[in-house]
Every structure is written in structure tokens, then in C-alpha cells.
Write a protein that holds these residues in place. Structure first.
Motif, mmCIF file in Angstrom:
data_model
loop_
_atom_site.group_PDB
_atom_site.id
_atom_site.type_symbol
_atom_site.label_atom_id
_atom_site.label_comp_id
_atom_site.label_asym_id
_atom_site.label_seq_id
_atom_site.Cartn_x
_atom_site.Cartn_y
_atom_site.Cartn_z
ATOM 1 N N LEU A 135 -0.932 -25.862 52.852
ATOM 2 C CA LEU A 135 -0.092 -26.392 53.917
ATOM 3 C C LEU A 135 1.343 -25.890 53.759
ATOM 4 O O LEU A 135 1.797 -25.573 52.653
ATOM 5 C CB LEU A 135 -0.097 -27.921 53.897
ATOM 6 N N ASN A 136 2.065 -25.841 54.861
ATOM 7 C CA ASN A 136 3.466 -25.436 54.841
ATOM 8 C C ASN A 136 4.404 -26.629 54.847
ATOM 9 O O ASN A 136 5.581 -26.508 55.224
ATOM 10 C CB ASN A 136 3.749 -24.496 56.010
ATOM 11 N N TYR A 137 3.924 -27.756 54.410
ATOM 12 C CA TYR A 137 4.718 -28.979 54.306
ATOM 13 C C TYR A 137 4.003 -29.906 53.329
ATOM 14 O O TYR A 137 2.800 -29.745 53.066
ATOM 15 C CB TYR A 137 4.843 -29.670 55.670
ATOM 16 N N GLY A 138 4.704 -30.871 52.801
ATOM 17 C CA GLY A 138 4.054 -31.846 51.942
ATOM 18 C C GLY A 138 4.869 -32.208 50.713
ATOM 19 O O GLY A 138 5.886 -31.575 50.390
ATOM 20 N N ARG A 139 4.424 -33.255 50.013
ATOM 21 C CA ARG A 139 5.072 -33.712 48.796
ATOM 22 C C ARG A 139 4.688 -32.810 47.622
ATOM 23 O O ARG A 139 3.569 -32.290 47.574
ATOM 24 C CB ARG A 139 4.666 -35.160 48.507
ATOM 25 N N PRO A 140 5.577 -32.627 46.673
ATOM 26 C CA PRO A 140 5.259 -31.769 45.517
ATOM 27 C C PRO A 140 4.367 -32.496 44.518
ATOM 28 O O PRO A 140 4.143 -33.711 44.601
ATOM 29 C CB PRO A 140 6.640 -31.497 44.920
ATOM 30 N N GLY A 141 3.848 -31.721 43.568
ATOM 31 C CA GLY A 141 3.126 -32.298 42.444
ATOM 32 C C GLY A 141 1.703 -32.716 42.725
ATOM 33 O O GLY A 141 1.104 -33.429 41.916
ATOM 34 N N LYS A 142 1.132 -32.266 43.810
ATOM 35 C CA LYS A 142 -0.229 -32.648 44.171
ATOM 36 C C LYS A 142 -1.135 -31.414 44.160
ATOM 37 O O LYS A 142 -0.686 -30.284 44.197
ATOM 38 C CB LYS A 142 -0.257 -33.287 45.573
ATOM 39 N N GLY A 143 -2.432 -31.655 44.156
ATOM 40 C CA GLY A 143 -3.393 -30.566 44.243
ATOM 41 C C GLY A 143 -3.649 -29.916 42.908
ATOM 42 O O GLY A 143 -3.119 -30.315 41.864
ATOM 43 N N PRO A 144 -4.490 -28.865 42.910
ATOM 44 C CA PRO A 144 -4.865 -28.210 41.658
ATOM 45 C C PRO A 144 -3.684 -27.531 40.986
ATOM 46 O O PRO A 144 -2.727 -27.110 41.638
ATOM 47 C CB PRO A 144 -5.917 -27.188 42.093
ATOM 48 N N LYS A 145 -3.767 -27.425 39.666
ATOM 49 C CA LYS A 145 -2.745 -26.714 38.910
ATOM 50 C C LYS A 145 -2.963 -25.213 39.075
ATOM 51 O O LYS A 145 -4.088 -24.728 39.049
ATOM 52 C CB LYS A 145 -2.823 -27.101 37.433
ATOM 53 N N LEU A 146 -1.883 -24.492 39.267
ATOM 54 C CA LEU A 146 -1.966 -23.050 39.446
ATOM 55 C C LEU A 146 -2.178 -22.375 38.091
ATOM 56 O O LEU A 146 -1.536 -22.725 37.106
ATOM 57 C CB LEU A 146 -0.702 -22.525 40.112
ATOM 58 N N GLU A 147 -3.091 -21.383 38.086
ATOM 59 C CA GLU A 147 -3.461 -20.702 36.851
ATOM 60 C C GLU A 147 -3.345 -19.192 37.011
ATOM 61 O O GLU A 147 -3.471 -18.655 38.117
ATOM 62 C CB GLU A 147 -4.919 -21.010 36.475
ATOM 63 N N ALA A 148 -3.142 -18.518 35.896
ATOM 64 C CA ALA A 148 -3.153 -17.059 35.901
ATOM 65 C C ALA A 148 -4.496 -16.562 36.418
ATOM 66 O O ALA A 148 -5.543 -17.089 36.046
ATOM 67 C CB ALA A 148 -2.905 -16.521 34.500
ATOM 68 N N GLY A 149 -4.444 -15.562 37.290
ATOM 69 C CA GLY A 149 -5.655 -15.018 37.899
ATOM 70 C C GLY A 149 -5.872 -15.468 39.319
ATOM 71 O O GLY A 149 -6.700 -14.892 40.036
ATOM 72 N N MET A 150 -5.146 -16.500 39.740
ATOM 73 C CA MET A 150 -5.238 -16.907 41.140
ATOM 74 C C MET A 150 -4.452 -15.940 42.015
ATOM 75 O O MET A 150 -3.470 -15.336 41.573
ATOM 76 C CB MET A 150 -4.678 -18.322 41.334
#
Length: 275
Positions: free
Chosen positions: A189-204
Motif C-alpha cells: 500500500l502507498n499509505y498506512g501505519r509503520p511497523g506492520k506486516g512481514p519483516k523485510l529480508e535480504a533476497g526480497m
């Protein structure tokens, strides 16, 4: 039954290198289309330019025939937001803003990027709209690093747009994962609260693409089944880059410099892979 989250594809360095090759084809084609987007040119002329670049590099289009889409690029003029179909009958005019969305495949790996191009001299508010959208994309890219959460990107994009002015943020369309297919998990999404959803990992690898309007954010799809426009007729801008997340920083695969110039302005060091 609890729905499990979609798996996000992780790429090896070798696979990201192939995505980089696709990304550079995309960058070259977009630069050529930008140069060709002059008053009097048809939007189909831009599609011709893209096809020539693909052929020269032995790459293929990830747009052509995608769910039946009939062209290699999307050309969305003025109040069209995304997925506009090129036409021989549609001629660009002085003062238009055309958003050009394009992707390429190299050895099965995808690149995807979009730019909004001013045709000649545009109104100041249109130039500001496009600049705000581009800046928001880069602010989102700066938030795409290992250890962050997915909505940190969304929040960075929204915060940038809100800071720039009173623009409509399109809600129905957003960024996406990319790699062995053009559209993959996760949706961004191009809007929203921070700190939610999956953690970003190397290789994505993620395609980050804000779409904003001079008016309301509501959209409508035209009878061609593809073209999306604003409901109120206000003009729109669309910018996109594909970024790879590595342990030592982001690597913008569809930017010629790997994103170094814009990201370092934001205090973010790009991956050594971008050298």
C-alpha cells in the motif's frame, strides 16, 4: 480457518543479477520513450520504441498478453492513472503528462518501472504533482531495507506525499513483490501505519509505485477493461522502481546508478552490489 500469509520469494545474488539485467533494459527503454514523448507523437509510437529496445537486448515483455493486455507498455495520459493502452489515434499535446509503465524479462527474471513525463511545458501544479510522486517513491525506496517492516515503506510514501501537498493517494493500486513473476506477494500500500506486516529480508525484491492525483483518490475502470482514470477528472502521476533488499543496503535494479544518488541524499547507503 486462519489464512496463512503468502510466501515472499527470496532470490539469490545470481538471480538478482539477472533481475538487474532486466532492470537496465527497462531503464534504457524508459529513457528512450521519454525522449520520444513529444507533441504530435502517438502513444503507440512509444510502444514501438519499447519493442525495439526489447528486441535489441533479446529480452521479452512482461506486459504483452499479461491477462490479455494488448501492448508492451502502459501509457496513461492526464486523468488516466494506470494501464492506459497505447493507440495510433492518440496524439500527445503540449502540456500533457503521460505516465509510462514498462517491464522486461531476461532469462525468466523480471524488471518493472514507471515514469511520468511532461510533454513540453506543463502547468506548475502538474509539474509539482509529478515531482511529489517521484519523491515519495524514493522515500519509500529509502525505507526498504533488511530488518524494516513492510508498512514502513507504505508510511514513508504517505508521509512524503502529505508533506508535499494536498494530493489524492490512490488506494486500489500499489506496489508488489517481483522476481520470477511480475506480480507477486506482498502487496504494498502507498499509505498506512509503520511497523506492520512481514519483516523485510535480504533476497526480497519489491516494486514500489505511488500513484497520486490533483483531486480525489477515487478511480474508475473504462470499458476497455484496462484503463483506470480518476473519477473527478483530476490529473494523476505514477512513478515506480524495482528494488532488491540486501544485507548491506538496497539496490534499485531499474535505476542506472542503482539508486545511489537519490538514496544517499536521504542518508541511505546502497548495497555494494550497485557498484
Amino acid at each position: 480457518m486462519r489464512r496463512l500469509p503468502e510466501r515472499i520469494e527470496l532470490k539469490t545474488r545470481e538471480q538478482l543479477a539477472l533481475m538487474r539485467r532486466a532492470g537496465l533494459v527497462v531503464a534504457e527503454a524508459l529513457a528512450a520513450m521519454k525522449a520520444a514523448a513529444v507533441p504530435g507523437a502517438s502513444t503507440a509510437d512509444l510502444d514501438d520504441v519499447a519493442r525495439e529496445v526489447l528486441a535489441r537486448h533479446g529480452a521479452t515483455s512482461n506486459f504483452l498478453n499479461y491477462h490479455g493486455y494488448p501492448a508492451t507498455v502502459c501509457t496513461s495520459v492526464n486523468d488516466r492513472i494506470v494501464h492506459g493502452i497505447p493507440s495510433r489515434d492518440e496524439r500527445l499535446r503540449e502540456g500533457d503528462l503521460v505516465s509510462i509503465d514498462f517491464g522486461a524479462i531476461v532469462e525468466g527474471w523480471h524488471g518493472d518501472s514507471a515514469i511520468s513525463v511532461a510533454v513540453g511545458e506543463v502547468a506548475p501544479e502538474v509539474a509539482a504533482l509529478s515531482a511529489a510522486c517521484e519523491a515519495a517513491m524514493w522515500d519509500g525506496l529509502a525505507a526498504a531495507h533488511a530488518g524494516a517492516r513492510l508498512t514502513d515503506i507504505s508510511h514513508a510514501v504517505e508521509t512524503s506525499i502529505r508533506r508535499a501537498g494536498k494530493y489524492g493517494i490512490v488506494a486500489e493500486y500499489g506496489g508488489h513483490g517481483i522476481g520470477s513473476a511480475m506480480h507477486m506477494a506482498p502487496h504494498i500500500l502507498n499509505y498506512g501505519r509503520p511497523g506492520k506486516g512481514p519483516k523485510l529480508e535480504a533476497g526480497m525484491a519489491l516494486a514500489i509505485e505511488p500513484m497520486i492525483t490533483l483531486g480525489r483518490r477515487e478511480t474508475q475502470e473504462l470499458d476497455d477493461g484496462w484503463t483506470v482514470t480518476t473519477v473527478d477528472g483530476s490529473w494523476a502521476a505514477h512513478w515506480e522502481h524495482t528494488v532488491a533488499i540486501l544485507d548491506d543496503g538496497p539496490w534499485v535494479l531499474t535505476a542506472v546508478d542503482g539508486g545511489r544518488d537519490e538514496l544517499e541524499r536521504r542518508g541511505v547507503a546502497v548495497s555494494a552490489a550497485a557498484a
